[in-house]
Scaffold this motif. Structure first.
Motif, PDB file in Angstrom:
ATOM      1  N   LEU A 182       0.699  -1.266   0.086  1.00 14.79           N
ATOM      2  CA  LEU A 182      -0.117  -0.066   0.073  1.00 14.79           C
ATOM      3  C   LEU A 182       0.728   1.267  -0.166  1.00 14.79           C
ATOM      4  O   LEU A 182       1.788   1.420   0.954  1.00 14.79           O
ATOM      5  N   PRO A 183       0.687   2.013  -1.076  1.00 18.00           N
ATOM      6  CA  PRO A 183       1.549   3.211  -1.021  1.00 18.00           C
ATOM      7  C   PRO A 183       1.411   4.005   0.102  1.00 18.00           C
ATOM      8  O   PRO A 183       0.260   4.220   0.818  1.00 18.00           O
ATOM      9  N   THR A 226       0.500   6.616   2.548  1.00 20.95           N
ATOM     10  CA  THR A 226      -0.734   7.520   2.510  1.00 20.95           C
ATOM     11  C   THR A 226      -0.440   8.397   3.932  1.00 20.95           C
ATOM     12  O   THR A 226      -0.587   7.707   5.033  1.00 20.95           O
ATOM     13  N   LYS A 249      -7.140  -1.809  -0.384  1.00 18.58           N
ATOM     14  CA  LYS A 249      -7.615  -1.537  -1.910  1.00 18.58           C
ATOM     15  C   LYS A 249      -7.832  -0.131  -2.068  1.00 18.58           C
ATOM     16  O   LYS A 249      -7.642   0.420  -3.160  1.00 18.58           O
ATOM     17  N   GLY A 250      -8.441   0.523  -0.826  1.00 20.58           N
ATOM     18  CA  GLY A 250      -9.049   1.763  -0.871  1.00 20.58           C
ATOM     19  C   GLY A 250      -8.209   2.930  -0.150  1.00 20.58           C
ATOM     20  O   GLY A 250      -8.738   3.917   0.118  1.00 20.58           O
ATOM     21  N   GLY A 251      -6.995   2.527   0.153  1.00 22.53           N
ATOM     22  CA  GLY A 251      -6.043   3.374   0.807  1.00 22.53           C
ATOM     23  C   GLY A 251      -5.995   4.828   0.352  1.00 22.53           C
ATOM     24  O   GLY A 251      -5.827   5.679   0.964  1.00 22.53           O
ATOM     25  N   LYS A 252      -5.870   4.687  -1.107  1.00 22.82           N
ATOM     26  CA  LYS A 252      -5.752   6.188  -1.529  1.00 22.82           C
ATOM     27  C   LYS A 252      -7.027   6.853  -1.422  1.00 22.82           C
ATOM     28  O   LYS A 252      -6.795   8.353  -1.575  1.00 22.82           O
ATOM     29  N   SER A 253      -8.090   6.544  -0.795  1.00 24.11           N
ATOM     30  CA  SER A 253      -9.353   7.268  -0.638  1.00 24.11           C
ATOM     31  C   SER A 253      -9.255   8.003   0.666  1.00 24.11           C
ATOM     32  O   SER A 253     -10.169   8.830   0.944  1.00 24.11           O
TER      33      SER A 253
END
Length: 209
Positions: free
Chosen positions: A11-12, A14, A58-62
């Motif tokens: 996970l990039p 954040t 999957k939604g870490g960028k959000s």
């Protein structure tokens, strides 16, 4: 709770999020307790927590940083639980709808101008300074115990409305209920829950003074 590890995905970084590999240690037990309160089934609760971690990966960028990491994960968990009940709504049974129907009947005025009003001496007692209890883990354990004494489906509806703040129309759609049935369920659940809390928490607190 059995050990659960988030799937090994990268996970990039954040801002505001910790290392996903630490999520189980940091939040796993709390999320599991939240899931158990709503699902009352160990395997379903564990699955919901695992799905929460997957969705978070999957939604870490959000993640916008407008809430704490734990609050963000709890929000995802609540959505997963709501999805579960939507899928299960056709199988949801409220055959226990009549629970507590007559147990409190002697506490209300039977007829006349004030019919169905509380008999003053038998009505709910005032809870002295209830906000002071919110920081007590023993209070929350009593809260969970009283919630768990409600029939399973009734307890689910009560928790969705009173704890999670889900709207009535959404609960009706989720649980395949009519609005009139929802009102009856919540009314009886609130009476049963209040009586349990008065007996097992507020009454004991007053008696200890």
């Amino acid at each position: 709770m059995t050990s659960q590890e988030p799937p090994s995905q990268e996970l990039p970084a954040t801002p505001g999020l910790s290392d996903p590999e630490r999520w189980v240690d940091l939040h796993g037990d709390y999320l599991f307790r939240c899931a158990m309160t709503r699902l009352r089934d160990v395997s379903k609760a564990e699955d919901a927590v695992q799905e929460t971690f997957l969705a978070a990966l999957k939604g870490g960028k959000s993640f916008a940083g407008r809430s704490a990491e734990k609050s963000w994960l709890v929000g995802i968990l609540k959505n997963k639980i709501a999805d579960y009940y939507r899928k299960a709504s056709r199988e949801t049974s409220f055959t226990d709808l009549e629970f507590y129907a007559d147990e409190e009947s002697d506490r209300f005025v039977a007829d006349g101008l004030f019919k169905d009003s509380w008999i003053h001496e038998l009505g709910p007692r005032e809870w002295s300074n209830p906000g002071a209890s919110l920081d007590s883990e023993l209070f929350w354990q009593t809260f969970r115990d009283c919630s768990n004494k409600l029939p399973k489906n009734i307890g689910t509806v009560f928790t969705l409305r009173e704890v999670d703040g889900v709207g009535s129309k959404e609960i009706c759609a989720m649980m395949n209920l009519s609005e009139s049935n929802l009102w009856v369920i919540l009314h009886r659940a609130r009476m049963a829950f209040r009586r349990c809390m008065e007996t097992n928490w507020f009454g004991k607190m007053e008696g200890s003074r």
